[in-house]
Scaffold this motif. Structure first.
Motif, PDB file in Angstrom:
ATOM      1  N   LEU A  20       0.817  -1.210   0.000  1.00  0.00           N
ATOM      2  CA  LEU A  20       0.000   0.000   0.000  1.00  0.00           C
ATOM      3  C   LEU A  20       0.853   1.264   0.000  1.00  0.00           C
ATOM      4  CD1 LEU A  20      -2.776  -1.166   2.489  1.00  0.00           C
ATOM      5  CD2 LEU A  20      -2.936  -0.947   0.003  1.00  0.00           C
ATOM      6  N   ARG A  21       2.006   1.211   0.661  1.00  0.00           N
ATOM      7  CA  ARG A  21       2.892   2.390   0.644  1.00  0.00           C
ATOM      8  C   ARG A  21       3.462   2.615  -0.752  1.00  0.00           C
ATOM      9  NH1 ARG A  21       5.179   0.484   6.387  1.00  0.00           N
ATOM     10  NH2 ARG A  21       3.826   1.746   7.713  1.00  0.00           N
ATOM     11  N   VAL A  22       3.802   1.540  -1.448  1.00  0.00           N
ATOM     12  CA  VAL A  22       4.281   1.669  -2.827  1.00  0.00           C
ATOM     13  C   VAL A  22       3.202   2.318  -3.693  1.00  0.00           C
ATOM     14  CG1 VAL A  22       4.893   0.366  -4.911  1.00  0.00           C
ATOM     15  CG2 VAL A  22       5.961  -0.206  -2.730  1.00  0.00           C
ATOM     16  N   ALA A  23       1.932   2.009  -3.391  1.00  0.00           N
ATOM     17  CA  ALA A  23       0.819   2.589  -4.148  1.00  0.00           C
ATOM     18  C   ALA A  23       0.567   4.048  -3.783  1.00  0.00           C
ATOM     19  CB  ALA A  23      -0.451   1.774  -3.912  1.00  0.00           C
ATOM     20  N   GLY A  24       1.300   4.554  -2.773  1.00  0.00           N
ATOM     21  CA  GLY A  24       1.207   5.970  -2.444  1.00  0.00           C
ATOM     22  C   GLY A  24       0.361   6.314  -1.240  1.00  0.00           C
ATOM     23  N   VAL A 137      -7.850   5.713  -9.387  1.00  0.00           N
ATOM     24  CA  VAL A 137      -7.828   4.252  -9.427  1.00  0.00           C
ATOM     25  C   VAL A 137      -6.447   3.752  -9.833  1.00  0.00           C
ATOM     26  CG1 VAL A 137      -8.755   2.196 -10.558  1.00  0.00           C
ATOM     27  CG2 VAL A 137     -10.294   4.028  -9.854  1.00  0.00           C
ATOM     28  N   SER A 138      -5.956   4.242 -10.971  1.00  0.00           N
ATOM     29  CA  SER A 138      -4.621   3.827 -11.430  1.00  0.00           C
ATOM     30  C   SER A 138      -3.519   4.640 -10.778  1.00  0.00           C
ATOM     31  CB  SER A 138      -4.526   3.970 -12.951  1.00  0.00           C
ATOM     32  OG  SER A 138      -4.662   5.332 -13.346  1.00  0.00           O
ATOM     33  N   ARG A 139      -3.915   5.740 -10.071  1.00  0.00           N
ATOM     34  CA  ARG A 139      -2.979   6.662  -9.426  1.00  0.00           C
ATOM     35  C   ARG A 139      -1.952   7.186 -10.427  1.00  0.00           C
ATOM     36  NH1 ARG A 139      -3.592   7.563  -4.472  1.00  0.00           N
ATOM     37  NH2 ARG A 139      -1.476   8.306  -4.083  1.00  0.00           N
ATOM     38  N   ARG A 153       4.994  10.165  -2.864  1.00  0.00           N
ATOM     39  CA  ARG A 153       4.718  11.132  -1.802  1.00  0.00           C
ATOM     40  C   ARG A 153       4.184  12.444  -2.381  1.00  0.00           C
ATOM     41  NH1 ARG A 153       6.719  10.942   3.504  1.00  0.00           N
ATOM     42  NH2 ARG A 153       6.194   8.888   4.336  1.00  0.00           N
ATOM     43  N   GLU A 154       4.835  12.932  -3.436  1.00  0.00           N
ATOM     44  CA  GLU A 154       4.380  14.179  -4.061  1.00  0.00           C
ATOM     45  C   GLU A 154       2.990  13.995  -4.661  1.00  0.00           C
ATOM     46  OE1 GLU A 154       7.319  16.023  -6.637  1.00  0.00           O
ATOM     47  OE2 GLU A 154       8.899  15.039  -5.477  1.00  0.00           O
ATOM     48  N   LEU A 155       2.755  12.816  -5.222  1.00  0.00           N
ATOM     49  CA  LEU A 155       1.438  12.543  -5.797  1.00  0.00           C
ATOM     50  C   LEU A 155       0.363  12.561  -4.712  1.00  0.00           C
ATOM     51  CD1 LEU A 155      -0.083  11.783  -8.394  1.00  0.00           C
ATOM     52  CD2 LEU A 155       0.250   9.375  -7.778  1.00  0.00           C
ATOM     53  N   GLU A 191       7.002  21.355   3.143  1.00  0.00           N
ATOM     54  CA  GLU A 191       7.399  22.513   2.339  1.00  0.00           C
ATOM     55  C   GLU A 191       8.266  22.088   1.152  1.00  0.00           C
ATOM     56  OE1 GLU A 191       9.233  25.114   5.118  1.00  0.00           O
ATOM     57  OE2 GLU A 191       7.358  25.617   6.135  1.00  0.00           O
ATOM     58  N   GLN A 192       9.109  21.082   1.354  1.00  0.00           N
ATOM     59  CA  GLN A 192       9.932  20.580   0.251  1.00  0.00           C
ATOM     60  C   GLN A 192       9.067  19.928  -0.821  1.00  0.00           C
ATOM     61  OE1 GLN A 192      12.990  18.036   1.813  1.00  0.00           O
ATOM     62  NE2 GLN A 192      13.837  19.633   3.136  1.00  0.00           N
ATOM     63  N   TYR A 193       8.075  19.124  -0.388  1.00  0.00           N
ATOM     64  CA  TYR A 193       7.171  18.503  -1.363  1.00  0.00           C
ATOM     65  C   TYR A 193       6.409  19.574  -2.143  1.00  0.00           C
ATOM     66  CZ  TYR A 193       7.938  14.064   1.071  1.00  0.00           C
ATOM     67  OH  TYR A 193       8.493  12.950   1.627  1.00  0.00           O
ATOM     68  N   ILE A 194       5.958  20.616  -1.447  1.00  0.00           N
ATOM     69  CA  ILE A 194       5.221  21.695  -2.109  1.00  0.00           C
ATOM     70  C   ILE A 194       6.116  22.401  -3.125  1.00  0.00           C
ATOM     71  CG2 ILE A 194       4.141  23.939  -1.765  1.00  0.00           C
ATOM     72  CD1 ILE A 194       2.367  21.653  -0.869  1.00  0.00           C
ATOM     73  N   SER A 195       7.375  22.652  -2.748  1.00  0.00           N
ATOM     74  CA  SER A 195       8.314  23.320  -3.646  1.00  0.00           C
ATOM     75  C   SER A 195       8.532  22.493  -4.916  1.00  0.00           C
ATOM     76  CB  SER A 195       9.643  23.552  -2.922  1.00  0.00           C
ATOM     77  OG  SER A 195      10.588  24.139  -3.783  1.00  0.00           O
TER      78      SER A 195
END
Length: 223
Positions: A20-24, A137-139, A153-155, A191-195
């Motif tokens: 599940l973590r691999v799926a985001g 569904v397909s992410r 993570r960004e997704l 903040e890094q992900y947002i950037s």
């Protein structure tokens, strides 16, 4: 999206969490009913994957107490107890779906996607804003018909913003949607992900803006 896996078989629990973590998804794991009940009293999850044969407190009791507190999280019961009366009891107590062991991981993932889509109130699998579209569904994320490669993570951050497009999302809400118990996710990490998302979205005339003291929101870049 945040998922709680309640499973006393640690090997199975770790395997499910990894998939599940691999799926985001952000995934937390507990191994007994008392711990599950305690966590569900204080934490918020989009989905609970719940085994029934748990030490210290039976899974049906965990489910009964959840619904007694009007906890709205979707519940997927996952158990070796496949008798009809067990399934009926679980559904009557408020489970949203029921799978028996052994199971195929691909089917489990599909059922989870359906429940999460239902939990979010989506009538189809896609969320669009401006020139981008996310298939939940397909992410997969696409723009102008082309698939964009984006880390999980960004997704997940982008999905959180897309689900409330045009509205401000608090930084703490983003942290909670991503972080698992064993994750030390700081505000600086968000903040890094947002950037990074700003750089990825800029070619498509989109950005993530800051509402000072409140959080972040998606916006279009004016011509």
């Amino acid at each position: 999206m945040r998922i709680l896996v309640v499973e006393d078989n640690r090997t199975l629990a770790d395997g499910l969490a990894a998939v599940l973590r691999v799926a985001g998804y952000a995934v937390d794991v507990v191994h007994d009913g008392v711990s599950a009940d305690a966590v569900l009293t204080t934490e918020t999850f989009d989905l609970v994957v719940l085994d029934l044969s748990l030490p210290e407190m039976d899974g049906l009791d965990v489910l009964r107490r959840m619904r007694g507190r009007r906890n709205p999280s979707s519940v997927l019961v996952l158990t070796a107890r496949g008798a009809l009366d067990e399934r009926v009891r679980g559904l009557d107590l408020g489970a949203d779906d029921y799978m028996t062991k052994p199971f195929e991981v691909s089917e489990l993932e599909a059922r989870i996607r359906v429940l999460l889509r239902r939990q979010a109130g989506l009538h189809n699998s896609s969320i669009a804003f401006g020139s981008i579209e996310l298939d939940t569904v397909s992410r997969t994320l696409s723009a102008f018909g082309q698939t964009l490669d984006i880390p999980a993570r960004e997704l997940s951050v982008l999905e959180t913003l897309l689900r409330k497009a045009g509205k401000v999302v608090a930084k703490q809400s983003i942290i909670e949607s991503l972080a698992a118990f064993d994750d030390d996710l700081s505000e600086n990490a968000v903040e890094q992900y947002i950037s990074r998302l700003r750089r990825r979205l800029a070619p498509y005339a989109l950005t993530v803006r800051v509402a000072r003291g409140l959080g972040y929101y998606l916006d279009r870049i004016a011509d």
